[in-house]
Structures are given as structure tokens and as C-alpha cells.
Design a protein around this motif. Sequence first.
Motif, mmCIF file in Angstrom:
data_model
loop_
_atom_site.group_PDB
_atom_site.id
_atom_site.type_symbol
_atom_site.label_atom_id
_atom_site.label_comp_id
_atom_site.label_asym_id
_atom_site.label_seq_id
_atom_site.Cartn_x
_atom_site.Cartn_y
_atom_site.Cartn_z
ATOM 1 N N TRP A 168 -1.485 1.435 -8.573
ATOM 2 C CA TRP A 168 -1.062 1.979 -7.295
ATOM 3 C C TRP A 168 0.324 2.629 -7.295
ATOM 4 O O TRP A 168 0.483 3.720 -6.735
ATOM 5 N N ILE A 224 -6.337 3.513 1.582
ATOM 6 C CA ILE A 224 -6.068 3.281 0.162
ATOM 7 C C ILE A 224 -7.277 3.666 -0.679
ATOM 8 O O ILE A 224 -7.153 4.315 -1.730
ATOM 9 N N ARG A 254 1.131 10.270 2.121
ATOM 10 C CA ARG A 254 2.144 9.214 2.199
ATOM 11 C C ARG A 254 2.521 8.942 3.656
ATOM 12 O O ARG A 254 2.695 7.783 4.049
ATOM 13 N N TRP A 262 0.823 6.411 -6.055
ATOM 14 C CA TRP A 262 1.683 6.724 -4.911
ATOM 15 C C TRP A 262 2.587 7.918 -5.219
ATOM 16 O O TRP A 262 2.781 8.799 -4.384
ATOM 17 N N SER A 264 0.801 -1.213 0.000
ATOM 18 C CA SER A 264 0.000 0.000 0.000
ATOM 19 C C SER A 264 0.832 1.259 0.000
ATOM 20 O O SER A 264 0.482 2.247 0.600
ATOM 21 N N GLY A 265 1.965 1.245 -0.680
ATOM 22 C CA GLY A 265 2.662 2.470 -0.942
ATOM 23 C C GLY A 265 3.518 2.993 0.184
ATOM 24 O O GLY A 265 3.841 4.167 0.217
ATOM 25 N N GLU A 266 3.938 2.139 1.094
ATOM 26 C CA GLU A 266 4.745 2.613 2.199
ATOM 27 C C GLU A 266 6.205 2.396 1.847
ATOM 28 O O GLU A 266 6.990 1.849 2.600
ATOM 29 N N TYR A 267 6.563 2.793 0.631
ATOM 30 C CA TYR A 267 7.898 2.543 0.129
ATOM 31 C C TYR A 267 8.921 3.360 0.906
ATOM 32 O O TYR A 267 8.696 4.495 1.281
#
Length: 272
Positions: A167, A238, A179, A171, A4-7
Motif C-alpha cells: 500500500w 482501497i 488521494r 499510495w 489507507s493512505g491518508e498520509y
Amino acid sequence: MAGSGEYGNRPDRWRQAIGPLGAVWVAAAAFAVAPCHDPRRLNVSSDVTDGWPPAASAAAAFVLVWAAIGLLVPLLAEPIAALWLGRWPIGAGALTARRRGRWSTADELVDRLAAEGASAESQTRAVARRTAIAPAPPCRPTWIGDRWFAVEQRIAGAYGLDLVTVWPRLWLALPEPARVELRAAKAGWDRSTQLAAWAGAFGVLGLAWWPPLGVAAVLGVAGWLRGRAAIAYRADLIEAAFDLHAARLPGLLVGLDPDAGRRLTAHLRKGT
């Protein structure tokens, strides 16, 4: 489902390794393996302690085991997450079918009340009962799994978008506050699975000495409850990200309808 984009927000593994749960585990292990549960009666080999004061040897051993267990136990978080999300190698079909049957019954009630023109309060309660089972037709044997994977179904149904494909692009288009919130939600999920992993570690100690079983039970229940709350919050975030920011994706004008979503998904896939 895609992350879910928590890069770029991986926790400090060494800071986790010397957390308080690790210290409690090592202390409990010393009691569990000591004769009559008295750690002062542990026999330490002279080969190991030769030239070292006993206190220094004990402290060094404590720190080494503390760091080792703190690094190893979090590795169990990934299989626990897979278990909670319903990624089972066997036995998932029957439970999934049972959940789908319950959901279908609740869905039929929602449709019947709408057709009969029932009160708004009755319809709202019926929808809430259906959502309590799963927000979309169940496809997993667990509530956590259905809550997580329902996001893909809901995004596809509302916007015609394939979440896995879209996604990473969305993101990059999200504002930094969004974010930050998504990263915090991911961290909450990770903490819940790690609590459950520590529950397993204390449960193993309970095989030799019963008091750690109580700690294991508390950690297991706390981790599971936190996991349910964390996955629901992540899923909501999300969906909110798509609701509020998907129209900013390149190629879209104003609004986002299913046909435009399918065209955008095909374009982003680049023929693959």
C-alpha cells in the motif's frame, strides 16, 4: 491493516477543541453540577475571581473547560475505533465463530444455487445475504471489523498482493484526485469515531443529570451508523485503487495476476 493512505492530512486539533459539541457539553455540565441545576448558584472561589468581574471569570472558566474537554474527548476516538474494528482483548472468539458459522451457511447456499443452475436473481440475492454478513470469511467479532479487514483477504486473493507491504508504494503512485478522495473517506471515519467519543462524554454527564443521556444516545447511534458507512466506503476505495492503479507499480508489465503479485510482494519486502 495499514492505514489507507491518508498520509499528511491530520486535522487541526485546536479547531476541533472549540467545536460546538464542546460548548454544549460545558453548558450541560454547568447545569448538571449546579445546585438544583441552576448555574447561577454555582459558588466560585474568591481566590479565583478576586479582581475579576464575575462575568469575566465565568467566561474564562467556560473557555478553559471548553478547550480542555475539546482536546480530551477526541482521545477516546482511538479506543472506540479499536472496539468497532473488533480489536478486543477478550471475548472476541465466540462472536467471531458465530459470525463465521452464519457466513459459511450463506456461502453454502450460494454454492448450492450455482450448482443447481438457479436463476440469476436467486443467486444474486444469496450473494447479497452472504455479503451482508461479511464480504470474506469473518475474522473479527464485528461487521465493521470484517468489512475493513476483508480488504486484505480480497486483495490477496485477486492479485496475490500483501496490502500492508504494497500500500505505501501504491499510495505514491496514485493520482492526486484519488488521494483526495481517500483522505476525505478517512476524515469521515474519524468524524464517526469522534461522535461516538462525544456520546461517551455526554453519557458521563447523564449520571448526574438525565437530559444529556438523550444527547448521548443520538450521538452514539449517529456515530455508529456513520462509522459503518464510512468504513464500507473506505474499503471500496482501497479496492478500487488496487483495481485501477496497481498495475502502475514498478516491475509490473501489463495486467496483474497472482503470481506476478507474489513476486512483487517478495521483491518489495527485500528479504524481510
